[in-house]
Write a protein that holds these residues in place. Sequence first.
Motif, short mmCIF file in Angstrom:
data_model
loop_
_atom_site.label_atom_id
_atom_site.label_comp_id
_atom_site.label_asym_id
_atom_site.label_seq_id
_atom_site.Cartn_x
_atom_site.Cartn_y
_atom_site.Cartn_z
N PHE A 191 0.84 -1.19 0.00
CA PHE A 191 0.00 0.00 0.00
C PHE A 191 0.88 1.25 0.00
O PHE A 191 0.69 2.17 -0.82
N GLU A 192 1.86 1.27 0.88
CA GLU A 192 2.74 2.44 0.99
C GLU A 192 3.61 2.60 -0.25
O GLU A 192 3.83 3.72 -0.73
N LYS A 193 4.07 1.48 -0.81
CA LYS A 193 4.91 1.52 -2.01
C LYS A 193 4.13 2.07 -3.21
O LYS A 193 4.62 2.96 -3.92
N ILE A 194 2.92 1.55 -3.43
CA ILE A 194 2.11 1.98 -4.57
C ILE A 194 1.66 3.43 -4.39
O ILE A 194 1.63 4.21 -5.34
N TYR A 195 1.32 3.79 -3.17
CA TYR A 195 0.93 5.17 -2.86
C TYR A 195 2.07 6.13 -3.24
O TYR A 195 1.86 7.16 -3.88
N SER A 196 3.29 5.76 -2.86
CA SER A 196 4.45 6.59 -3.16
C SER A 196 4.69 6.67 -4.66
O SER A 196 4.99 7.73 -5.21
N MET A 197 4.56 5.54 -5.34
CA MET A 197 4.74 5.51 -6.80
C MET A 197 3.73 6.42 -7.48
O MET A 197 4.06 7.17 -8.41
N LEU A 198 2.48 6.36 -7.02
CA LEU A 198 1.43 7.19 -7.60
C LEU A 198 1.77 8.68 -7.46
O LEU A 198 1.69 9.44 -8.42
N LEU A 199 2.16 9.06 -6.27
CA LEU A 199 2.48 10.47 -6.04
C LEU A 199 3.71 10.91 -6.82
O LEU A 199 3.74 12.02 -7.37
N GLU A 200 4.71 10.07 -6.90
CA GLU A 200 5.91 10.41 -7.67
C GLU A 200 5.56 10.68 -9.13
O GLU A 200 6.04 11.65 -9.73
N GLU A 201 4.71 9.83 -9.69
CA GLU A 201 4.35 9.98 -11.10
C GLU A 201 3.47 11.21 -11.34
O GLU A 201 3.63 11.92 -12.34
N VAL A 202 2.54 11.45 -10.42
CA VAL A 202 1.70 12.64 -10.56
C VAL A 202 2.53 13.91 -10.43
O VAL A 202 2.39 14.85 -11.22
N MET A 203 3.42 13.94 -9.47
CA MET A 203 4.23 15.14 -9.24
C MET A 203 5.21 15.38 -10.38
O MET A 203 5.52 16.52 -10.71
N GLU A 204 5.67 14.32 -11.02
CA GLU A 204 6.57 14.47 -12.16
C GLU A 204 5.80 14.98 -13.38
O GLU A 204 6.27 15.87 -14.10
N ALA A 205 4.60 14.40 -13.61
CA ALA A 205 3.81 14.78 -14.78
C ALA A 205 3.10 16.11 -14.60
O ALA A 205 2.88 16.83 -15.58
N CYS A 206 2.73 16.42 -13.36
CA CYS A 206 1.96 17.65 -13.08
C CYS A 206 2.63 18.40 -11.93
O CYS A 206 2.08 18.46 -10.81
#
Length: 213
Positions: free
Chosen positions: A100-115
């Motif tokens: 849960f924590e790993k996927i949550y972090s991945m999601l935020l990393e990708e959103v913050m990079e793209a937006c």
Amino acid sequence: MSKLILFQGDSITDCGRGRDGDVYLGCGYPRLVQSSLGFDCPGEYEFINRGISGNRIVDVYARIKADIINLKPDYLSLYIGVNDVWHELGSKNGVATPKFEKIYSMLLEEVMEACPETKIFLIAPFAIKGGGTYNAEDTSYYEAFIKDLNEKIGAVKRVGEKFGLPVIELQPAFDNALKLAPDSYWTADGVHPTAMGHELIKRLWLETFEKIK
């Protein structure tokens, strides 16, 4: 030009939202935020709700491109976690806390990079006693639920700290609300808020929004 606010999450965010366009935000806290903020700041904000009932963190991650990145929101609030607990206890299809924590972090990393201009805040899940969480004749289910839920809350707080994002903690707010009225006043089943429960979330949401806008 109006700024886009995107609500993302599970059934507590979904709350019966329309699927035909982004006009109807459902009957939960996103709708209440829309009515309050929209009334106070006419034309300044656009509101979209892309919460989906039953979603876990892995489900939100699976639709990150279509339902977050492609929308390029100015603000994103993410409320996820209770189904990662509930689905494990019910159908053995939840998400363990490390994942849960790993996927949550991945999601935020990708959103913050793209937006990179998107302002993000997180909402940690909560639960209280109710028909979906508690059985007075066998409290072991509720105990297991709360134990796993507390792990998920801890994970959301760690992720928020890691990325420097504000986290709305609902559990203390609902625990305090129980001093004023019983659990059935605030939720229908221990997880899904009543109108009053959604109002509580809305007020905390707006307090956090004022700090980051």
